[in-house]
Design a protein around this motif. Structure first.
Motif, PDB file in Angstrom:
ATOM      1  N   THR A   1       0.813  -1.214   0.000  1.00 57.76           N
ATOM      2  CA  THR A   1       0.000   0.000   0.000  1.00 57.76           C
ATOM      3  C   THR A   1       0.848   1.267   0.000  1.00 57.76           C
ATOM      4  O   THR A   1       0.306   2.370   0.008  1.00 57.76           O
ATOM      5  N   ALA A   2       2.174   1.131  -0.013  1.00 59.39           N
ATOM      6  CA  ALA A   2       3.065   2.287   0.065  1.00 59.39           C
ATOM      7  C   ALA A   2       2.986   3.139  -1.196  1.00 59.39           C
ATOM      8  O   ALA A   2       2.756   2.629  -2.297  1.00 59.39           O
ATOM      9  N   GLY A   3       3.237   4.439  -1.036  1.00 63.83           N
ATOM     10  CA  GLY A   3       3.128   5.367  -2.151  1.00 63.83           C
ATOM     11  C   GLY A   3       4.408   6.080  -2.527  1.00 63.83           C
ATOM     12  O   GLY A   3       4.368   7.075  -3.243  1.00 63.83           O
ATOM     13  N   PHE A   4       5.560   5.584  -2.059  1.00 54.83           N
ATOM     14  CA  PHE A   4       6.861   6.145  -2.439  1.00 54.83           C
ATOM     15  C   PHE A   4       7.519   5.101  -3.320  1.00 54.83           C
ATOM     16  O   PHE A   4       7.982   4.061  -2.840  1.00 54.83           O
ATOM     17  N   ARG A   5       7.556   5.349  -4.660  1.00 46.06           N
ATOM     18  CA  ARG A   5       7.903   4.289  -5.607  1.00 46.06           C
ATOM     19  C   ARG A   5       8.652   4.831  -6.811  1.00 46.06           C
ATOM     20  O   ARG A   5       8.584   6.020  -7.125  1.00 46.06           O
ATOM     21  N   LEU A   6       9.302   3.901  -7.522  1.00 44.48           N
ATOM     22  CA  LEU A   6       9.893   4.176  -8.831  1.00 44.48           C
ATOM     23  C   LEU A   6       9.568   3.021  -9.773  1.00 44.48           C
ATOM     24  O   LEU A   6       9.766   1.842  -9.428  1.00 44.48           O
ATOM     25  N   TYR A   7       9.052   3.360 -10.945  1.00 46.45           N
ATOM     26  CA  TYR A   7       8.754   2.377 -11.982  1.00 46.45           C
ATOM     27  C   TYR A   7       9.675   2.597 -13.174  1.00 46.45           C
ATOM     28  O   TYR A   7       9.962   3.738 -13.552  1.00 46.45           O
ATOM     29  N   ARG A   8      10.094   1.514 -13.778  1.00 44.73           N
ATOM     30  CA  ARG A   8      10.712   1.628 -15.087  1.00 44.73           C
ATOM     31  C   ARG A   8       9.633   1.953 -16.116  1.00 44.73           C
ATOM     32  O   ARG A   8       8.477   1.531 -15.982  1.00 44.73           O
ATOM     33  N   ARG A   9      10.018   2.660 -17.151  1.00 46.40           N
ATOM     34  CA  ARG A   9       9.080   2.967 -18.220  1.00 46.40           C
ATOM     35  C   ARG A   9       8.462   1.675 -18.772  1.00 46.40           C
ATOM     36  O   ARG A   9       7.249   1.584 -18.970  1.00 46.40           O
ATOM     37  N   ALA A  10       9.314   0.656 -18.993  1.00 49.74           N
ATOM     38  CA  ALA A  10       8.827  -0.605 -19.553  1.00 49.74           C
ATOM     39  C   ALA A  10       7.813  -1.276 -18.639  1.00 49.74           C
ATOM     40  O   ALA A  10       6.918  -1.990 -19.102  1.00 49.74           O
ATOM     41  N   THR A  11       7.945  -1.059 -17.333  1.00 47.41           N
ATOM     42  CA  THR A  11       6.990  -1.643 -16.388  1.00 47.41           C
ATOM     43  C   THR A  11       5.609  -1.036 -16.584  1.00 47.41           C
ATOM     44  O   THR A  11       4.605  -1.749 -16.697  1.00 47.41           O
ATOM     45  N   LEU A  12       5.543   0.278 -16.636  1.00 46.08           N
ATOM     46  CA  LEU A  12       4.254   0.953 -16.815  1.00 46.08           C
ATOM     47  C   LEU A  12       3.633   0.598 -18.160  1.00 46.08           C
ATOM     48  O   LEU A  12       2.405   0.506 -18.283  1.00 46.08           O
ATOM     49  N   GLU A  13       4.474   0.368 -19.162  1.00 40.66           N
ATOM     50  CA  GLU A  13       3.958   0.009 -20.477  1.00 40.66           C
ATOM     51  C   GLU A  13       3.461  -1.436 -20.516  1.00 40.66           C
ATOM     52  O   GLU A  13       2.633  -1.790 -21.369  1.00 40.66           O
ATOM     53  N   ALA A  14       3.936  -2.262 -19.575  1.00 40.86           N
ATOM     54  CA  ALA A  14       3.587  -3.688 -19.592  1.00 40.86           C
ATOM     55  C   ALA A  14       2.343  -4.023 -18.791  1.00 40.86           C
ATOM     56  O   ALA A  14       1.806  -5.130 -18.922  1.00 40.86           O
ATOM     57  N   ILE A  15       1.864  -3.105 -17.936  1.00 43.76           N
ATOM     58  CA  ILE A  15       0.811  -3.480 -16.992  1.00 43.76           C
ATOM     59  C   ILE A  15      -0.556  -2.889 -17.332  1.00 43.76           C
ATOM     60  O   ILE A  15      -1.443  -2.841 -16.493  1.00 43.76           O
ATOM     61  N   ASP A  16      -0.737  -2.463 -18.562  1.00 44.71           N
ATOM     62  CA  ASP A  16      -2.047  -2.024 -19.056  1.00 44.71           C
ATOM     63  C   ASP A  16      -2.635  -0.902 -18.210  1.00 44.71           C
ATOM     64  O   ASP A  16      -3.717  -1.029 -17.618  1.00 44.71           O
ATOM     65  N   LEU A  17      -1.933   0.226 -18.162  1.00 48.37           N
ATOM     66  CA  LEU A  17      -2.442   1.365 -17.401  1.00 48.37           C
ATOM     67  C   LEU A  17      -3.816   1.834 -17.868  1.00 48.37           C
ATOM     68  O   LEU A  17      -4.650   2.203 -17.032  1.00 48.37           O
ATOM     69  N   PRO A  18      -4.117   1.835 -19.177  1.00 46.72           N
ATOM     70  CA  PRO A  18      -5.458   2.261 -19.589  1.00 46.72           C
ATOM     71  C   PRO A  18      -6.579   1.399 -19.006  1.00 46.72           C
ATOM     72  O   PRO A  18      -7.725   1.849 -18.900  1.00 46.72           O
ATOM     73  N   GLY A  19      -6.254   0.151 -18.623  1.00 48.75           N
ATOM     74  CA  GLY A  19      -7.270  -0.725 -18.068  1.00 48.75           C
ATOM     75  C   GLY A  19      -7.463  -0.593 -16.575  1.00 48.75           C
ATOM     76  O   GLY A  19      -8.360  -1.225 -16.007  1.00 48.75           O
ATOM     77  N   VAL A  20      -6.639   0.228 -15.899  1.00 47.89           N
ATOM     78  CA  VAL A  20      -6.753   0.387 -14.451  1.00 47.89           C
ATOM     79  C   VAL A  20      -8.003   1.189 -14.124  1.00 47.89           C
ATOM     80  O   VAL A  20      -8.244   2.249 -14.690  1.00 47.89           O
ATOM     81  N   ARG A  21      -8.795   0.684 -13.189  1.00 46.67           N
ATOM     82  CA  ARG A  21     -10.016   1.383 -12.778  1.00 46.67           C
ATOM     83  C   ARG A  21      -9.970   1.824 -11.317  1.00 46.67           C
ATOM     84  O   ARG A  21     -10.878   2.505 -10.846  1.00 46.67           O
ATOM     85  N   SER A  22      -8.937   1.450 -10.593  1.00 42.62           N
ATOM     86  CA  SER A  22      -8.822   1.843  -9.188  1.00 42.62           C
ATOM     87  C   SER A  22      -8.531   3.333  -9.108  1.00 42.62           C
ATOM     88  O   SER A  22      -7.610   3.834  -9.764  1.00 42.62           O
TER      89      SER A  22
END
Length: 260
Positions: free
Chosen positions: A165-186
């Motif tokens: 549940t933590a909110g201090f994070r770093l993502y690789r660009r490839a990670t965000l591209e791989a996890i279907d951000l447009p499909g997130v509804r939360s």
């Protein structure tokens, strides 16, 4: 041989009524990691936070502002910020609170983990609940809620991340591209757990590094009992659906495939 080009990094900082904290936290972040850009995502704060962000951006080319029409939830703000950062070509995209609970001076710990040449992580979480992490100025019931909630997440979803549940994070660009951000509804705080689950389901690496979480000194917390209950309800739905899928030998669903 020339040295590799440093990864372009931006920290996304969502704001709603953070005029008391914004200049202070952005100043600390720019001092702690001068190579890192800042993207303030303001949800039309009535206290003038957006105008203050514009002033900071006018004075510093590495500070950027994304104005949204209104308050639509933490997850929605981050999704807008992530999309903006990806469009701008950043290689690493981070997130942190504007209220001072996340210490910008500890950002290098996350950067080191995500850029480790031998074992780089796809998502790095600044964790309160791993060895070396801490929480300051929280009453016992807040600690119990966070520790218990994360234990519930681990048991129900079958993951090993101790601070999902933590909110201090770093993502690789490839990670965000791989996890279907447009499909997130939360849209609320459950967004954080949602993206951890998506990253793991994509077969990517999540690493936790210890941080010191300090409760805000100014302004009002956005975490309420109703927000916590919404997170619990959604996580329970994901967990039950996941267990049912595994029992049938079916493909484990992403969170958005679970009833909302």
């Amino acid at each position: 041989m020339s040295s590799p080009t440093p990864a372009r990094t931006v920290m996304v900082v969502p704001t709603y009524n953070e005029a008391e904290n914004l200049a202070w936290i952005v100043g600390r972040l720019r001092a702690a990691a001068p190579q890192v850009d800042v993207l303030v995502v303001d949800d039309a704060s009535p206290d003038g936070t957006g105008a203050l962000a514009d002033d900071l951006a006018a004075a510093d080319p590495q500070v950027h502002v994304l104005h949204r029409a209104g308050k639509e939830g933490l997850g929605a703000a981050y999704l807008a910020g992530f999309a903006h950062a990806l469009d701008a070509g950043f290689d690493l995209v981070g997130e942190m609170d504007a209220d001072g609970s996340h210490q910008p001076e500890q950002l290098p710990r996350l950067l080191a983990a995500v850029t480790d040449g031998e074992n780089p992580a796809d998502l790095v979480i600044g964790s309160r609940w791993v060895r070396g992490g801490s929480v300051q100025n929280w009453p016992w019931h807040r600690r119990l809620l966070s520790v218990g909630g994360n234990l519930y997440v681990r048991l129900l979803l079958g993951i090993s991340v101790r601070d999902a549940t933590a909110g201090f994070r770093l993502y690789r660009r490839a990670t965000l591209e791989a996890i279907d951000l447009p499909g997130v509804r939360s849209t609320g705080y459950v967004f954080q757990t949602d993206l951890v689950v998506r990253t793991l389901h994509a077969g990517l690496t999540v690493r936790e590094v210890p941080i010191d979480f300090v409760e805000r000194e100014r302004g009002d917390s956005k975490m309420t009992g109703s927000v916590a209950l919404e997170s619990l309800w959604r996580i329970t739905g994901w967990g039950l659906q996941d267990r049912w899928a595994r029992a049938r030998g079916a493909h484990r669903p992403l969170p958005e495939q679970v009833g909302r």
